[in-house]
Design an enzyme around this catalytic site. Structure first.
Site, PDB file in Angstrom:
ATOM      1  N   LEU A  22     -17.033   7.356   4.084  1.00 36.93           N
ATOM      2  CA  LEU A  22     -18.048   6.927   3.114  1.00 36.93           C
ATOM      3  C   LEU A  22     -17.920   7.691   1.806  1.00 36.93           C
ATOM      4  O   LEU A  22     -18.863   8.327   1.333  1.00 36.93           O
ATOM      5  CB  LEU A  22     -19.459   7.046   3.694  1.00 36.93           C
ATOM      6  CG  LEU A  22     -19.789   6.115   4.861  1.00 36.93           C
ATOM      7  CD1 LEU A  22     -21.235   6.318   5.310  1.00 36.93           C
ATOM      8  CD2 LEU A  22     -19.549   4.648   4.498  1.00 36.93           C
ATOM      9  N   SER A  24      -7.151   4.060  -2.924  1.00 37.12           N
ATOM     10  CA  SER A  24      -6.311   2.907  -3.276  1.00 37.12           C
ATOM     11  C   SER A  24      -6.302   2.518  -4.744  1.00 37.12           C
ATOM     12  O   SER A  24      -5.630   1.546  -5.095  1.00 37.12           O
ATOM     13  CB  SER A  24      -6.758   1.687  -2.449  1.00 37.12           C
ATOM     14  OG  SER A  24      -8.071   1.293  -2.813  1.00 37.12           O
ATOM     15  N   THR A  49       0.787  -1.269   1.232  1.00 36.94           N
ATOM     16  CA  THR A  49       0.772  -2.021  -0.025  1.00 36.94           C
ATOM     17  C   THR A  49       2.175  -2.379  -0.491  1.00 36.94           C
ATOM     18  O   THR A  49       3.148  -1.695  -0.159  1.00 36.94           O
ATOM     19  CB  THR A  49       0.076  -1.185  -1.119  1.00 36.94           C
ATOM     20  OG1 THR A  49       0.207  -1.826  -2.391  1.00 36.94           O
ATOM     21  CG2 THR A  49       0.710   0.194  -1.243  1.00 36.94           C
ATOM     22  N   ASP A  50       2.266  -3.426  -1.308  1.00 44.82           N
ATOM     23  CA  ASP A  50       3.553  -3.782  -1.912  1.00 44.82           C
ATOM     24  C   ASP A  50       3.959  -2.815  -3.017  1.00 44.82           C
ATOM     25  O   ASP A  50       5.115  -2.813  -3.454  1.00 44.82           O
ATOM     26  CB  ASP A  50       3.522  -5.219  -2.446  1.00 44.82           C
ATOM     27  CG  ASP A  50       2.473  -5.461  -3.519  1.00 44.82           C
ATOM     28  OD1 ASP A  50       1.675  -4.545  -3.818  1.00 44.82           O
ATOM     29  OD2 ASP A  50       2.426  -6.591  -4.054  1.00 44.82           O
ATOM     30  N   GLU A  51       3.034  -1.978  -3.470  1.00 38.00           N
ATOM     31  CA  GLU A  51       3.334  -1.083  -4.588  1.00 38.00           C
ATOM     32  C   GLU A  51       4.351  -0.006  -4.222  1.00 38.00           C
ATOM     33  O   GLU A  51       4.921   0.633  -5.110  1.00 38.00           O
ATOM     34  CB  GLU A  51       2.050  -0.457  -5.126  1.00 38.00           C
ATOM     35  CG  GLU A  51       1.105  -1.490  -5.713  1.00 38.00           C
ATOM     36  CD  GLU A  51      -0.058  -0.883  -6.491  1.00 38.00           C
ATOM     37  OE1 GLU A  51       0.165   0.138  -7.168  1.00 38.00           O
ATOM     38  OE2 GLU A  51      -1.168  -1.432  -6.418  1.00 38.00           O
ATOM     39  N   TYR A  63      -0.566   6.977  -6.452  1.00 36.01           N
ATOM     40  CA  TYR A  63      -1.083   6.150  -5.357  1.00 36.01           C
ATOM     41  C   TYR A  63       0.044   5.579  -4.516  1.00 36.01           C
ATOM     42  O   TYR A  63       0.079   5.743  -3.294  1.00 36.01           O
ATOM     43  CB  TYR A  63      -1.948   5.018  -5.907  1.00 36.01           C
ATOM     44  CG  TYR A  63      -2.145   3.893  -4.913  1.00 36.01           C
ATOM     45  CD1 TYR A  63      -2.775   4.138  -3.702  1.00 36.01           C
ATOM     46  CD2 TYR A  63      -1.668   2.610  -5.178  1.00 36.01           C
ATOM     47  CE1 TYR A  63      -2.938   3.113  -2.763  1.00 36.01           C
ATOM     48  CE2 TYR A  63      -1.833   1.582  -4.255  1.00 36.01           C
ATOM     49  CZ  TYR A  63      -2.466   1.843  -3.048  1.00 36.01           C
ATOM     50  OH  TYR A  63      -2.618   0.831  -2.130  1.00 36.01           O
ATOM     51  N   SER A  64       0.983   4.876  -5.159  1.00 34.01           N
ATOM     52  CA  SER A  64       2.044   4.226  -4.387  1.00 34.01           C
ATOM     53  C   SER A  64       2.951   5.250  -3.715  1.00 34.01           C
ATOM     54  O   SER A  64       3.453   4.997  -2.612  1.00 34.01           O
ATOM     55  CB  SER A  64       2.853   3.282  -5.283  1.00 34.01           C
ATOM     56  OG  SER A  64       3.403   3.951  -6.395  1.00 34.01           O
ATOM     57  N   SER A 123       1.947   8.115  -2.495  1.00 33.60           N
ATOM     58  CA  SER A 123       1.227   8.599  -1.317  1.00 33.60           C
ATOM     59  C   SER A 123       1.252   7.564  -0.197  1.00 33.60           C
ATOM     60  O   SER A 123       1.353   7.910   0.984  1.00 33.60           O
ATOM     61  CB  SER A 123      -0.216   8.969  -1.684  1.00 33.60           C
ATOM     62  OG  SER A 123      -0.991   7.827  -2.021  1.00 33.60           O
ATOM     63  N   LYS A 124       1.179   6.277  -0.544  1.00 35.53           N
ATOM     64  CA  LYS A 124       1.263   5.240   0.483  1.00 35.53           C
ATOM     65  C   LYS A 124       2.682   5.154   1.041  1.00 35.53           C
ATOM     66  O   LYS A 124       2.867   4.921   2.240  1.00 35.53           O
ATOM     67  CB  LYS A 124       0.828   3.893  -0.084  1.00 35.53           C
ATOM     68  CG  LYS A 124      -0.663   3.780  -0.345  1.00 35.53           C
ATOM     69  CD  LYS A 124      -1.497   3.926   0.924  1.00 35.53           C
ATOM     70  CE  LYS A 124      -1.340   2.725   1.843  1.00 35.53           C
ATOM     71  NZ  LYS A 124      -2.245   2.837   3.044  1.00 35.53           N
ATOM     72  N   LYS A 151     -11.875  -2.569  -9.486  1.00 38.99           N
ATOM     73  CA  LYS A 151     -10.681  -3.402  -9.429  1.00 38.99           C
ATOM     74  C   LYS A 151     -10.853  -4.607 -10.353  1.00 38.99           C
ATOM     75  O   LYS A 151     -11.969  -4.987 -10.717  1.00 38.99           O
ATOM     76  CB  LYS A 151     -10.415  -3.850  -7.994  1.00 38.99           C
ATOM     77  CG  LYS A 151     -10.161  -2.691  -7.019  1.00 38.99           C
ATOM     78  CD  LYS A 151      -8.917  -1.903  -7.385  1.00 38.99           C
ATOM     79  CE  LYS A 151      -8.637  -0.764  -6.418  1.00 38.99           C
ATOM     80  NZ  LYS A 151      -8.136  -1.207  -5.127  1.00 38.99           N
ATOM     81  N   VAL A 154      -8.587  -5.662 -20.690  1.00 37.14           N
ATOM     82  CA  VAL A 154      -7.287  -6.047 -20.141  1.00 37.14           C
ATOM     83  C   VAL A 154      -6.254  -5.057 -20.656  1.00 37.14           C
ATOM     84  O   VAL A 154      -6.121  -4.862 -21.867  1.00 37.14           O
ATOM     85  CB  VAL A 154      -6.906  -7.483 -20.555  1.00 37.14           C
ATOM     86  CG1 VAL A 154      -5.506  -7.828 -20.051  1.00 37.14           C
ATOM     87  CG2 VAL A 154      -7.928  -8.480 -20.021  1.00 37.14           C
ATOM     88  N   GLY A 187       2.661   4.449 -16.782  1.00 32.55           N
ATOM     89  CA  GLY A 187       3.489   4.013 -15.670  1.00 32.55           C
ATOM     90  C   GLY A 187       3.083   2.693 -15.055  1.00 32.55           C
ATOM     91  O   GLY A 187       3.305   2.461 -13.865  1.00 32.55           O
TER      92      GLY A 187
END
Length: 354
Positions: free
Chosen positions: A36, A86, A135-137, A161-162, A164-165, A200, A217, A294
């Site tokens: 949480l 994420s 993830t695809d990242e 993030y990517s 670490s995944k 997001k 954007v 990046g």
């Protein structure tokens, strides 16, 4: 062994999965573990209040004693690992949090689950699965003419993030090849749908549009993503859990490549239809802001393996999924207001600058 254990089941994808799972006839019970943090919300699980098939515990996956106690008490036949930091933007500002949750947390969970699995009898060990949601990242960025990523694409993560995944994916693979733990890994494209935290892209645009705020954007808006409706993702995960081959990875994509600008414009056009302004279009609120460091130009995944081997394909088009998403946010204003905390408002104000 009639339960499954879900980590991160109060987050966006995890909560959708838990709710969707318990809608299925004859579904096993769920033991739901979530720390949480800012993106985990018990109100996302309000529909399950009083449902004895759903057991919730607020705990950190790094707390091996707590996770061990749950494993021993409920004897789950599977663990589905959703728990993760994420948000790419947050990883740029606070990468340590992502290393702790995504890398260390996954390692601690694997250690705990491995000990549990090794103590099971032979039939239970053979039936057990550990499904890691990624993830695809992790594959990096594609050029405009490049084919989509496949399950054998090289890992080239470009954000904290990517990275670490990617590290967590490698740990899961290692525990299968070294110890025999029956793991499954999925790499999904960008999810959207109900219950997504409004940092997001799509929920941020919906919530900002409805109160007259700018729709920020990044850069030129031409970064491309493959958009996957969260309900389709949940269905794919059920198929992988039921029939996936231990040690295998599966890409889950929505088959909907769109630029960020196309997504925002489609959203504005839909809002013009379902909740028109007194004057002008929601498109007038679109504002281009400084690009983030990046920023990968394009992601897309080839979900052909999942279709061939398990018969899955997405049910929603981008248009039908977006309409369902907008309807949900408009009908759940109380949930939206609850998650729009002071910390969230401060974050958005700091991150999106012209």
């Amino acid at each position: 062994m009639s339960h499954i254990l879900v980590t991160g089941g109060a987050g966006f994808i995890g909560a959708n999965f838990v709710i969707d799972w318990l809608r299925q006839e004859g579904a096993a019970g769920i033991v739901n573990v979530d720390k949480l943090t800012y993106a985990g919300n018990r109100k996302s699980l309000a529909a399950l209040e009083g449902d004895v098939r759903h057991v919730f515990l607020q705990a950190d996956i790094c707390d091996t004693a707590a996770v061990t106690a749950l494993l021993e008490a409920y004897r789950p036949r599977a663990v589905l690992h959703f728990a993760a930091e994420s948000h790419v933007d947050r990883s740029i500002v606070s990468p340590g949090d992502f290393v702790q949750t995504n890398v260390v947390g996954t390692f601690r969970l694997l250690e705990t689950v491995l000990e549990y699995w090794q103590a099971l009898d032979a039939p239970a060990r053979a039936a057990f699965r550990f499904l890691h949601v990624s993830t695809d990242e992790v594959f990096g960025s594609l050029a405009p003419a490049d084919p989509p990523f496949t399950e054998v694409s090289r890992y080239l993560p470009n954000s904290p993030y990517s990275a670490s995944k990617a590290a967590s994916d490698h740990m899961v693979r290692a525990y299968h090849h070294t110890y025999g733990l029956p793991v499954l890994t999925t790499n999904c494209s960008n999810n959207y749908g109900p219950l997504q935290f409004p940092e997001k892209l799509i929920p941020l645009m919906i919530t900002n549009a409805m109160v007259g705020k700018p729709l920020p954007v990044y850069g030129d808006g031409l970064h491309v993503r493959d958009w996957l409706y969260v309900g389709d993702h949940c269905a794919a995960l059920r198929e992988v859990l039921a029939s996936g081959q231990p040690g295998a990875t599966y890409n889950i994509g929505g088959l909907n490549e769109k630029t960020n600008l196309e997504v925002v414009q489609a959203l504005c056009d839909l809002l013009d239809e379902v909740s028109p302004k007194t004057a002008g279009s929601y498109r007038n609120q679109i504002t281009f802001v400084k690009d983030r460091p990046g920023h990968d130009r394009r992601y897309a995944v080839d979900a052909g393996k999942l279709a061939r081997e398990l018969g899955w394909k997405p049910s929603e088009t981008f248009e039908s999924g977006l309409r369902k998403t907008v309807q949900w946010y408009m009908q759940n204003a109380e949930w939206v207001q609850d998650v729009l905390s002071g910390n969230y408002r401060n974050w958005v104000g700091k991150q999106y600058v012209a």
